[in-house]
Structures are given as C-alpha cells and as structure tokens.
Design a protein around this motif. Structure first.
Motif, short mmCIF file in Angstrom:
data_model
loop_
_atom_site.label_atom_id
_atom_site.label_comp_id
_atom_site.label_asym_id
_atom_site.label_seq_id
_atom_site.Cartn_x
_atom_site.Cartn_y
_atom_site.Cartn_z
N TYR A 85 0.83 -1.21 0.00
CA TYR A 85 0.00 0.00 0.00
C TYR A 85 0.87 1.26 0.00
N GLU A 86 1.83 1.32 0.91
CA GLU A 86 2.69 2.50 1.00
C GLU A 86 3.48 2.70 -0.28
N SER A 87 4.01 1.61 -0.85
CA SER A 87 4.82 1.72 -2.07
C SER A 87 3.99 2.20 -3.25
N VAL A 88 2.80 1.60 -3.41
CA VAL A 88 1.93 2.00 -4.53
C VAL A 88 1.43 3.43 -4.35
N LYS A 89 1.11 3.80 -3.12
CA LYS A 89 0.63 5.16 -2.84
C LYS A 89 1.70 6.19 -3.21
N ARG A 98 -1.88 14.68 -10.18
CA ARG A 98 -3.23 15.23 -10.36
C ARG A 98 -4.32 14.25 -9.93
N LEU A 99 -3.95 13.03 -9.64
CA LEU A 99 -4.95 12.06 -9.20
C LEU A 99 -5.54 12.47 -7.85
N ASP A 100 -6.82 12.26 -7.70
CA ASP A 100 -7.46 12.53 -6.42
C ASP A 100 -6.85 11.63 -5.35
N PRO A 101 -6.42 12.18 -4.21
CA PRO A 101 -5.81 11.35 -3.16
C PRO A 101 -6.70 10.20 -2.71
N LEU A 102 -8.01 10.42 -2.66
CA LEU A 102 -8.91 9.34 -2.23
C LEU A 102 -8.85 8.17 -3.20
N LEU A 103 -8.75 8.46 -4.49
CA LEU A 103 -8.63 7.41 -5.50
C LEU A 103 -7.30 6.68 -5.34
N VAL A 104 -6.26 7.43 -5.02
CA VAL A 104 -4.94 6.82 -4.80
C VAL A 104 -5.00 5.84 -3.62
N ALA A 174 -8.79 3.88 2.73
CA ALA A 174 -9.19 5.15 2.12
C ALA A 174 -9.98 5.99 3.12
N ILE A 175 -10.89 5.37 3.86
CA ILE A 175 -11.65 6.09 4.88
C ILE A 175 -10.72 6.60 5.97
N PHE A 176 -9.81 5.75 6.42
CA PHE A 176 -8.87 6.12 7.47
C PHE A 176 -8.02 7.31 7.05
N GLU A 177 -7.39 7.22 5.89
CA GLU A 177 -6.53 8.30 5.40
C GLU A 177 -7.35 9.54 5.07
N GLY A 178 -8.53 9.34 4.49
CA GLY A 178 -9.36 10.48 4.10
C GLY A 178 -9.85 11.28 5.29
N ILE A 179 -10.31 10.59 6.34
CA ILE A 179 -10.79 11.29 7.54
C ILE A 179 -9.64 12.02 8.22
N LYS A 180 -8.49 11.37 8.34
CA LYS A 180 -7.34 12.01 8.96
C LYS A 180 -6.95 13.29 8.21
N THR A 181 -6.89 13.19 6.88
CA THR A 181 -6.52 14.34 6.07
C THR A 181 -7.53 15.47 6.21
N TYR A 182 -8.82 15.10 6.20
CA TYR A 182 -9.88 16.11 6.31
C TYR A 182 -9.79 16.85 7.64
#
Length: 285
Positions: A85-89, A98-104, A174-182
């Motif tokens: 996950y970390e490597s692909v991200k 330009r990719l949306d972070p949530l999609l990443v 995605a939820i975990f990273e998205g909520i933290k970022t928000y």
C-alpha cells in the motif's frame, strides 16, 4: 516497520468475537447453549454444578481456539498489505500528482490486499477447519496444503475472497486516510488525529464500514471453506450464493453482520493505530 506485528497485536483482543461467530454451529452439533453463551454437551450435565462449571471454563478458552492459525493468517498478509500500500501510494502520488488522493488510497489499498490475500487464504482455510471442524492446526494444515481436495477448495475460496478482501482493504484504508486528512486540513475541528486513541477511533470506524459492505462475500467464503466437512468439496461461490438466496432470501447475505463489524472494528482500530505509532517512532520524517 512492524506491519506484521501490529496485526499480531490485535488478534487476542478480537478473536473471541470471531470464535463466537462459529459457536452456533458447535451448539447444533455438540449440545445445548448455556447462560453466557457456552456450549454444554449433553453428557456434561450429569456431572452436576462442578461438571457444568468445568465445561463453562473450557467454553471461555474455546473462544480462542484457532488463535495460532489466525496470527499466521493476519501477520504476514497484513505486513504485505501495508508495505505494498505504502509503495503503490508513493508511486502514484509521485508519478500522477493530479490524481485525487482518495482514489490513490483506494487503488493502493486494493493492490495491497490483492497480494496479501494470496498468503491469507490458505491460513483462513486452516483457521476455519480448526474452529469449526474440531481438528488440530497441524491436521488442518496437512489437509489444506497437501491434499488435492484441500488445495482445490482453498483455491476456489481464494478466488471468492477477492470480492471481499480487495473492497475491504481499499475502503478501510481510504476512509482512514481520508478522515485524517480532512480533520488535519480543517482548522475548526479540534481533534488530534496523531494520537494512538484518535487513530484507533478512526481506524475502528473504517473497519466497521469495510466489514459492513463485505459481509455477503464473507458468508460465501466461510461456507466454501467448511464445505469439505459437509461432503460438498466441489462447491463454487456461485453455487453457495444461489443456495443462500434460495433458502434464506436476500437477508441471508447479512447473517452475522453485527458480529463481523464487532470483530473488524476493534481489529482495524488496533491495527492501524499501532502501525501509525510504529511508523512515527521509526520514520519521524
């Protein structure tokens, strides 16, 4: 970075719920259900209060039946999941800014789970046989890994797990990273997401959502894994899904959904909070 260790740390905390999901079948096969949820075989009642007390104690320990195979199931596969996950991200964010972070997060989590499931599926089959089939881990491993029937059943179950593990792995991270970022980017929200408790809370919510949306494929996978114990070793995911719908209707695909959420909520909360804490400690930058 301790990715596998974080998965190992969560197992003793959540396995009793997983064991409880299998309890109904044990009651049906071996005896009646006593107060507190323990299985009391018919012959144990002849031992009076002392005999029933001993069986109740054994019932508590039985909730941890299969903890060894479960650690082997989650440890290596979870290490692969987060490592990939970390490597692909990082690769996606670097090469496609330009990719949306949530999609990443979704893509990286899905790829991580795809690879991790290759190692998780055989150990899940072993764990299921131990918990439901009443065999030792060694005997279950021999059947799953070294018999044609076991390998065939495990392969069919693995193909079905892709419908469960990839969505869950993608959605939860995605939820975990998205909520933290928000929260970090929202100055009006006074909540420290970098604490162990904060990450555990967000991780638990992410785990519950992921478990909720993947209950149906989990039911199908579990039935495939125990099929060899019921004389239906060649059953496919399509066969199982059709049987569930014919016998129980659409609601049959939600059986155990509460228990599954209770299992994976704390598990993912512990898993991701421990991982983030270890990562911050060893990779502060």
């Amino acid at each position: 970075e301790g990715r596998g260790g974080t998965a190992v740390a969560e197992q003793p905390q959540v396995l009793p719920v997983e064991g409880g999901k299998k309890h109904e079948k044990q009651v049906e096969e071996h005896g009646e259900l006593a107060e507190g949820g323990y299985v009391i075989p018919a012959h144990a009642k002849e031992g009076g209060v002392v005999g029933q007390l001993m069986v109740a104690v054994e019932g508590v320990s039985s909730l941890y039946k299969g903890v060894g195979p479960n650690i082997l199931k989650e440890g290596p596969s979870s290490a692969l999941y987060l490592g990939i996950y970390e490597s692909v991200k990082v690769a996606l964010l670097s090469n496609y800014p330009r990719l949306d972070p949530l999609l990443v997060y979704l893509l990286a989590g899905g790829v991580g789970e795809l690879i991790g499931s290759v190692f998780r599926s055989p150990n899940e089959a072993i764990k299921t046989r131990v918990q439901v089939g009443g065999v030792t881990a060694g005997d279950a491993a021999k059947t799953v890994l070294f018999s044609e029937e076991g390998r065939s059943t495990t392969f069919r179950a693995w193909k079905a797990t892709l419908w469960r593990d990839i969505p869950m792995g993608a959605v939860q991270i995605a939820i975990f990273e998205g909520i933290k970022t928000y929260i970090i980017e929202s100055p009006n929200i006074n909540f420290d997401v970098t604490t162990l408790q904060g990450e555990a809370l967000i991780g638990a919510f992410a785990g519950i959502v992921g478990a909720f949306i993947t209950t149906a494929p989990d039911i199908v996978i579990t039935r495939i894994n125990v099929a060899s114990n019921t004389g239906s070793a060649n059953v496919t995911a399509t066969d199982v899904a059709h049987e569930i719908y014919q016998e129980e209707g659409i609601m049959g695909f939600s059986t155990g959904i509460v228990e599954r959420c209770l299992y994976w909520g704390p598990a993912i909360g512990i898993f991701l909070s421990c991982y983030c804490s270890i990562r911050q400690a060893f990779l502060p930058h």
